[in-house]
Design a protein around this motif. Sequence first.
Motif, mmCIF file in Angstrom:
data_model
loop_
_atom_site.group_PDB
_atom_site.id
_atom_site.type_symbol
_atom_site.label_atom_id
_atom_site.label_comp_id
_atom_site.label_asym_id
_atom_site.label_seq_id
_atom_site.Cartn_x
_atom_site.Cartn_y
_atom_site.Cartn_z
ATOM 1 N N PRO A 751 54.212 51.237 61.250
ATOM 2 C CA PRO A 751 55.398 51.351 60.281
ATOM 3 C C PRO A 751 55.349 50.555 59.374
ATOM 4 C CG PRO A 751 56.235 50.484 62.121
ATOM 5 C CD PRO A 751 54.809 50.873 62.753
ATOM 6 N N SER A 752 55.042 49.282 59.447
ATOM 7 C CA SER A 752 54.958 48.396 58.112
ATOM 8 C C SER A 752 53.705 47.328 58.443
ATOM 9 C CB SER A 752 56.116 47.609 58.305
ATOM 10 O OG SER A 752 56.505 46.943 59.126
ATOM 11 N N VAL A 753 53.350 46.555 57.370
ATOM 12 C CA VAL A 753 52.093 45.618 57.511
ATOM 13 C C VAL A 753 52.601 44.545 56.936
ATOM 14 C CG1 VAL A 753 50.386 47.130 58.111
ATOM 15 C CG2 VAL A 753 50.883 46.535 55.766
ATOM 16 N N ARG A 754 52.089 43.341 57.338
ATOM 17 C CA ARG A 754 52.261 41.985 56.614
ATOM 18 C C ARG A 754 51.019 41.534 56.114
ATOM 19 N NH1 ARG A 754 52.571 36.631 58.761
ATOM 20 N NH2 ARG A 754 53.865 35.419 57.872
ATOM 21 N N ILE A 755 51.261 41.170 54.671
ATOM 22 C CA ILE A 755 49.815 41.042 53.875
ATOM 23 C C ILE A 755 49.851 39.704 53.333
ATOM 24 C CG2 ILE A 755 48.534 41.354 51.744
ATOM 25 C CD1 ILE A 755 49.890 44.170 51.800
ATOM 26 N N ILE A 756 49.044 38.861 53.712
ATOM 27 C CA ILE A 756 49.375 37.142 53.783
ATOM 28 C C ILE A 756 48.308 37.063 52.564
ATOM 29 C CG2 ILE A 756 49.052 34.934 54.518
ATOM 30 C CD1 ILE A 756 49.347 36.159 57.200
ATOM 31 N N HIS A 757 48.988 36.365 51.432
ATOM 32 C CA HIS A 757 48.101 36.312 50.045
ATOM 33 C C HIS A 757 48.465 34.884 49.720
ATOM 34 C CE1 HIS A 757 52.022 37.007 48.393
ATOM 35 N NE2 HIS A 757 51.878 38.416 48.680
ATOM 36 N N GLY A 758 49.362 34.075 49.978
ATOM 37 C CA GLY A 758 49.590 32.934 49.907
ATOM 38 C C GLY A 758 50.426 32.632 48.353
ATOM 39 N N LYS A 759 50.617 31.382 48.036
ATOM 40 C CA LYS A 759 51.675 31.228 46.714
ATOM 41 C C LYS A 759 50.543 30.988 45.618
ATOM 42 C CE LYS A 759 55.801 29.721 49.056
ATOM 43 N NZ LYS A 759 56.670 28.645 49.011
ATOM 44 N N GLY A 760 49.964 29.958 45.592
ATOM 45 C CA GLY A 760 48.594 29.656 44.828
ATOM 46 C C GLY A 760 49.258 29.860 43.173
ATOM 47 N N THR A 761 48.263 30.454 42.417
ATOM 48 C CA THR A 761 48.823 30.742 40.945
ATOM 49 C C THR A 761 49.466 31.856 41.092
ATOM 50 O OG1 THR A 761 46.617 31.984 40.890
ATOM 51 C CG2 THR A 761 46.772 29.443 40.249
ATOM 52 N N GLY A 762 49.456 32.909 41.958
ATOM 53 C CA GLY A 762 50.261 34.179 42.005
ATOM 54 C C GLY A 762 49.373 35.370 41.445
ATOM 55 N N ALA A 763 48.269 34.897 41.300
ATOM 56 C CA ALA A 763 47.303 36.274 40.571
ATOM 57 C C ALA A 763 47.053 37.250 41.748
ATOM 58 C CB ALA A 763 46.136 35.545 40.052
ATOM 59 N N LEU A 764 46.696 36.559 43.125
ATOM 60 C CA LEU A 764 46.187 37.303 44.021
ATOM 61 C C LEU A 764 47.677 38.093 44.546
ATOM 62 C CD1 LEU A 764 44.188 38.311 46.134
ATOM 63 C CD2 LEU A 764 44.816 36.366 47.571
ATOM 64 N N ARG A 765 48.736 37.536 44.307
ATOM 65 C CA ARG A 765 49.880 38.364 44.863
ATOM 66 C C ARG A 765 50.150 39.652 43.714
ATOM 67 N NH1 ARG A 765 54.145 34.144 44.275
ATOM 68 N NH2 ARG A 765 54.087 34.801 42.390
ATOM 69 N N ALA A 766 50.005 39.412 42.477
ATOM 70 C CA ALA A 766 50.136 40.137 41.531
ATOM 71 C C ALA A 766 49.243 41.541 41.855
ATOM 72 C CB ALA A 766 49.884 39.735 40.146
ATOM 73 N N ALA A 767 47.991 41.185 42.157
ATOM 74 C CA ALA A 767 46.724 42.187 42.343
ATOM 75 C C ALA A 767 47.312 42.989 43.391
ATOM 76 C CB ALA A 767 45.445 41.462 42.516
ATOM 77 N N VAL A 768 47.659 42.184 44.754
ATOM 78 C CA VAL A 768 48.200 43.154 45.772
ATOM 79 C C VAL A 768 49.235 43.987 45.379
ATOM 80 C CG1 VAL A 768 49.199 42.882 48.175
ATOM 81 C CG2 VAL A 768 47.171 41.348 47.345
ATOM 82 N N GLN A 769 50.318 43.540 44.804
ATOM 83 C CA GLN A 769 51.371 44.528 44.583
ATOM 84 C C GLN A 769 51.264 45.424 43.582
ATOM 85 O OE1 GLN A 769 54.629 42.093 43.555
ATOM 86 N NE2 GLN A 769 54.962 41.119 45.590
ATOM 87 N N ASN A 770 50.327 45.330 42.512
ATOM 88 C CA ASN A 770 49.879 46.344 41.559
ATOM 89 C C ASN A 770 49.127 47.448 42.492
ATOM 90 O OD1 ASN A 770 50.906 45.198 39.397
ATOM 91 N ND2 ASN A 770 49.287 44.146 38.879
ATOM 92 N N HIS A 771 48.233 47.090 43.250
ATOM 93 C CA HIS A 771 47.351 48.108 44.339
ATOM 94 C C HIS A 771 48.398 48.734 45.031
ATOM 95 C CE1 HIS A 771 44.119 49.916 46.183
ATOM 96 N NE2 HIS A 771 44.705 49.404 47.630
ATOM 97 N N LEU A 772 49.417 48.352 45.663
ATOM 98 C CA LEU A 772 50.544 48.825 46.521
ATOM 99 C C LEU A 772 51.232 50.080 45.801
ATOM 100 C CD1 LEU A 772 51.880 45.922 48.684
ATOM 101 C CD2 LEU A 772 50.433 47.899 49.548
ATOM 102 N N LYS A 773 51.481 49.696 44.460
ATOM 103 C CA LYS A 773 52.219 50.635 43.341
ATOM 104 C C LYS A 773 51.406 51.974 43.449
ATOM 105 C CE LYS A 773 54.583 47.122 41.049
ATOM 106 N NZ LYS A 773 54.796 46.435 39.637
#
Length: 799
Positions: A751-773
């Motif tokens: 039903p749901s998954v947990r994607i660990i991307h860390g905080k860092g600069t925030g670039a990886l987090r933004a890329a993951v969320q853009n892909h999810l959209k």
Amino acid sequence: MNHKVLKTLEYYKILEQLATFASCEETKERCLHLEPLTDPDEIRTLQTTTEDALNRLYKSSSITFAGIHNIHASLKRLDIGGSLNASELLRIRSLLEVAKRAKAYDRSDRADEKTDSLTPLFTELEPLSPLHDEISRCILSEDEIADDASPALFKIRKSIRGMNDRIHAQLTSIMNNSTTRTYLQDAVVTMRDGRYCLPIKAEAKTQVPGMVHDQSSSGSTLFIEPMAVVNLNNELRELFIKEQDEINAILATLSNLVAEHAAALENDYRVLAELDFIFAKAALAKTYNGVAPVFNTNGYINIRKGRHPLLDAKKVVPIDVRLGGEYKQLIVTGPNTGGKTVSLKTVGLLTLMGQSGLHIPAGDRSELAIFDEVFADIGDEQSIEQSLSTFSSHMVNIIRILEHADDRSLVLFDELCAGTDPTEGAALAISILHKLGQYGSVVMATTHYSELKVYALTSEGVENACCEFNVETLSPTYRLLIGIPGKSNAFAISSKLGLADNIIEDAKDRIGQKDADFEDLLANLEASRVTIEKERLEINRYKAEIETLKKQLESKQERLEASKDKILREANEEALQILKEAKDLADETIRNFNKYGKGTAPMSQMEKERTNVRNKMTEKEKKLSNVKKKETTNHNVPKKLRIGDTVKVLSMNLKGTVHTLPNAKGDLYVQMGILRSLVNINDLVLINDDASSPIAKKYGLGKTGGNGSGKIKMSKASSISTEINLIGLTTDEAIARLDKYLDDAYIAHIPSVRIIHGKGTGALRAAVQNHLKRLKYVKSFHLGEFGEGDAGVTIAEFE
């Protein structure tokens, strides 16, 4: 109240019993001359004081008024300037001792400070302790005054003792003289006329000079006062006179002290005599378990369980009597020795006792009317007094009653107009009852006349009653039954005693048909009454059982409510403790993550703290799992598990994926969405594609389908985790791996998954969320909340 009825109803015997409980002679006389009153207020006052005294006797130990003496004469002599002797002063001291004892009794009895009608009387008492103590100090007994009653008396008595010693020494010297010894009849010192003497032989009287005071009856001995002790005896006599004068002075002083408190002493005597009388009435009531009746002035009598106070309490049968309400006259019929006269006397005597302020031997809430006069014509062979009367003497008494009776009178007739021709006697009795009915008098009469039974049945304001009789045992039960006329039972009694049947049948033929029919009617009524009485007793028994069951049910309900309250209270306390622990844990976690959010601690330390929090949650879940496990029905425990197997955690009612293999204790980690918990293998059910299996049906597991989707799901679930770690990868590498992972996870119906991307600069987090959209099967996503990884994790949920 006429004195004839007091004697007839044995009222004076009650007064004699009452007098035995009084201590003071004046109170005894008052008890013996107590008469019924007619004023409602006075009667209620007397009943109230008796009731309060009885309550005190039941509550505390009994009180004695022994020692009360009538001091009126003594106080009168003081009033005219006289002096009291030792006996009178001791009686006053005794009175004060009783007053002191009564005050102490009142204080101990009213420890709760409650008051009653007797409180004012006890309050009036003055023990006068100083006067009591002074009399006790000076007077030892009626014949003895204490040496230290006064300094002068002490000195005089000391001189008397010294003088006695001198006289005895002188006389002893004379007796020890060898010449004088031969003249002595006995070697003793005696006293005659208050002077010391020696017993001298009559023939030697000239040999011992002195004064002769007496001689023996035979004349052989003379009692001579030797001249050597004459002067000493004179001095001793003078000392005795001085002693008596000093005693008189002491008594005069004490008398003056008494005179100063004459009014208080007079009041003490009055109050104590009154209390003695009241407690005598209470003590009498206690002997027969008496109660205070309720009084009315409308002629209504309702005696419950009334007992004649002169009969043995263990043998007397209580009676219930109602009279003066719906009916003013009660006609009591039945065989001889059935208790009719006792019932009659019980009603009259209890009425007299109640109006005298005495409690009556009856049940609670018994009611008595206040009558100006009570009349009684009682005296047959079955009466308590065993007195005999003729028809003439009865009629003289009845005529006097008719002359004085009115609507404030209680009239009692025993065998009304008996002793004459039955036909004439019955007619005369009916006329007398009719006349008293016109007067409005309350009447209770016993009779054997059947005509009076019919009169009661056909006349308004008249009721039948009978004394129950057991024909089988030929013995009365002494129960008074109102509303039912009694049978004479002459034929039945004669038959039981052995009279020939032919004689009884002949006697039955000789009575009129109407009389026979009437007796048969009475017999049928009696049979119906017995049946109804049995049914009533059975109904009462059922009622008692129902009441008992009701009380038991109420008691059980109260216990359940108490248990429920206790469980809720303990649950609330436990919940409060859990909330407190959770708050403490949350506070500590917030502080740690705030610290880590500032970058002052390494990521490994942050993960360690997160693991600690999860371990604590898992520990609580394990305890809950152990509790739930007890309530879980038996099921097939998985024998072999593989990482990735889909299972259902029964205690949580959640599906999950096996994350680790069981350890030696059977504990393993199961990933349920974003929740990863340590559970026991006994709490798991393995989910397979056989939806028709009993376990699947029981727990609602599996889904039917013919395209093999179940197998695809299970194969994927065996290798797909519910989270993916992208930390350390470049953006392109991370998106490629994430895309394949999301496809597999969606196919596996996670039903749901947990994607660990860390905080860092925030670039990886933004890329993951853009892909999810861009993915249509991703319903929503959001950053992790507190406890889920915060901003270093994104949670994605599928359609």
